[in-house]
Design an enzyme around this catalytic site. Structure first.
Site, PDB file in Angstrom:
ATOM      1  N   ASP A  10       0.846  -1.199   0.000  1.00  0.00           N
ATOM      2  CA  ASP A  10       0.000   0.000   0.000  1.00  0.00           C
ATOM      3  C   ASP A  10       0.883   1.250   0.000  1.00  0.00           C
ATOM      4  OD1 ASP A  10       0.890  -0.559   2.633  1.00  0.00           O
ATOM      5  OD2 ASP A  10      -0.880   0.339   3.566  1.00  0.00           O
ATOM      6  N   HIS A 244       9.606  -0.500   8.731  1.00  0.00           N
ATOM      7  CA  HIS A 244       8.701  -1.648   8.907  1.00  0.00           C
ATOM      8  C   HIS A 244       8.746  -2.632   7.733  1.00  0.00           C
ATOM      9  CE1 HIS A 244       6.739   0.182  12.381  1.00  0.00           C
ATOM     10  NE2 HIS A 244       6.433   1.247  11.682  1.00  0.00           N
TER      11      HIS A 244
HETATM   12  O1  RIB Z   1       2.289  -0.719  11.076  1.00  0.00           O
HETATM   13  C1  RIB Z   1       3.206  -0.504  10.058  1.00  0.00           C
HETATM   14  C2  RIB Z   1       2.574  -0.796   8.711  1.00  0.00           C
HETATM   15  O2  RIB Z   1       1.506   0.117   8.520  1.00  0.00           O
HETATM   16  C3  RIB Z   1       3.495  -0.619   7.539  1.00  0.00           C
HETATM   17  O3  RIB Z   1       3.226  -1.592   6.563  1.00  0.00           O
HETATM   18  C4  RIB Z   1       3.166   0.762   7.048  1.00  0.00           C
HETATM   19  O4  RIB Z   1       3.402   0.893   5.656  1.00  0.00           O
HETATM   20  C5  RIB Z   1       1.717   0.936   7.407  1.00  0.00           C
HETATM   21  O5  RIB Z   1       0.889   0.464   6.401  1.00  0.00           O
HETATM   22 CA    CA Z   2       2.780  -0.933   4.235  1.00  0.00          CA
END
Ligand code: RIB
Ligand code: CA
Length: 321
Positions: A10, A244
């Site tokens: 996303d 992340h």
């Molecule tokens: O919690 C972190 C996630 O949430 C990551 O994938 C970031 O891109 C958001 O979508």
């Molecule tokens: Ca993400």
């Protein structure tokens, strides 16, 4: 050996860094990008994926996926983290010459997995909706996928709970029913959650190194991360950004940098802990319960974060040469 990867995403600031990490790694063959709602509306995350594919000469197809969760209303994008355009408000062109694959994301996933049995690794770093839809339409793909590595969830390890509520992480609470479905089928899943991704943050020196070493990709990551950086200062008092989604890519490249725990997993789908990921470790005996009969999956509970960041830099530098 080169691993075929479908990246379900996303984009998203940290998704962008992860996508470029995959693109840069010679060990990975990116055979498709599938989009999902989350950091922005589906039209925006898809437009961003097309833009990234065009700008960085990523030749694989881009397929548009779900615009809402299986059973819940999308509450709208976290613009204070990823910007209105999902890419830190750097000014993404509205019109992109690359076009989307005619298939919806879940069907693209089904087709690719069936065309390459035992070869595809799914790296999913947004809501799990496309994966759940693919499983609903073609449950047999569970036996044909090589591995599923997701960024999502939190198991309370290393002091890290949720980031949307005390219990829940964004990708999971965004579609808890989808996550509960995909964790419960017999395909090998590795969950790279906040337990390890919040241990892995890039300081301003790291962003400066990207600008020096990784060409246009490095400059773009730094530029798109400005707003994201401010969010980390405001929310966490942290001079650096969580990587992340790149941690999920790092797991595929170097699983030895992670410690894992095996056990069946469920996601709470109601109550104050909705969106919480809960594992029943294989090493502990419990009375009969909601985890019985489900496959053991791996949760990442430890990470060599310095080595993961170094791996990221080394791969990204290949784009600067
Ligand atoms: O919690 C972190 C996630 O949430 C990551 O994938 C970031 O891109 C958001 O979508
Ligand atoms: Ca993400």
């Amino acid at each position: 050996m080169v691993t075929k990867v479908i990246f379900d995403t996303d984009p998203g600031v940290d998704d962008t860094a992860a996508l470029l990490f995959i693109h840069a790694a010679p060990e990975l063959d990116l055979v498709g990008i599938t989009t999902v709602f989350g950091n922005a509306h589906i039209e925006t995350t898809t437009r961003n994926a097309l833009y990234l594919a065009e700008r960085f000469n990523i030749p694989c197809p881009v397929a548009q996926g779900a615009g809402q969760a299986l059973k819940r209303r999308y509450e709208g994008p976290p613009t204070f983290i990823h910007g209105v355009d999902g890419l830190g408000d750097v000014g993404v062109p509205e019109t992109i010459s690359r076009t989307v694959d005619p298939r919806p994301a879940h069907r693209f996933i089904i087709d690719m997995v069936k065309a390459h049995p035992g070869e595809i690794t799914l790296i999913a770093v947004g809501r799990m909706t496309n994966l759940a839809l693919a499983l609903e339409e073609a449950p047999e793909i569970a036996g044909l996928v090589k591995q599923v590595v997701i960024m999502g969830g939190a198991f309370g390890q290393n002091g890290h709970g949720g980031n949307v509520t005390p219990a829940a992480e964004a990708n999971i609470i965004g579609d808890p029913e989808a996550a509960d479905i995909m964790l419960g089928v017999p395909w090998p899943v590795v969950v790279v959650g906040l337990d390890v991704t919040k241990e892995t943050f890039m300081a301003p020196e790291g962003l400066a190194r990207l600008v020096r070493e990784a060409g246009d990709a490095g400059r773009f990551i730094a530029e798109t991360s400005e707003l994201y950086k401010q969010f980390h200062i405001d929310r966490h008092g942290l001079d650096g950004i969580f990587m992340h989604d790149s941690c999920a890519v790092a797991y595929v490249l170097a699983p030895e940098l992670f410690t894992t725990r095996s056990g069946a997993m469920r996601v709470a789908t109601e109550g104050i802990a909705v969106g919480q990921t809960i594992q029943k470790p294989d090493s502990v005996n419990f009375a009969p319960g909601a985890w019985d009969g489900l496959p053991s999956q791996l949760a990442c509970i430890g990470i060599d974060h310095e080595a993961v960041l170094e791996l990221f830099h080394q791969k990204l530098a290949l784009l600067g040469n």
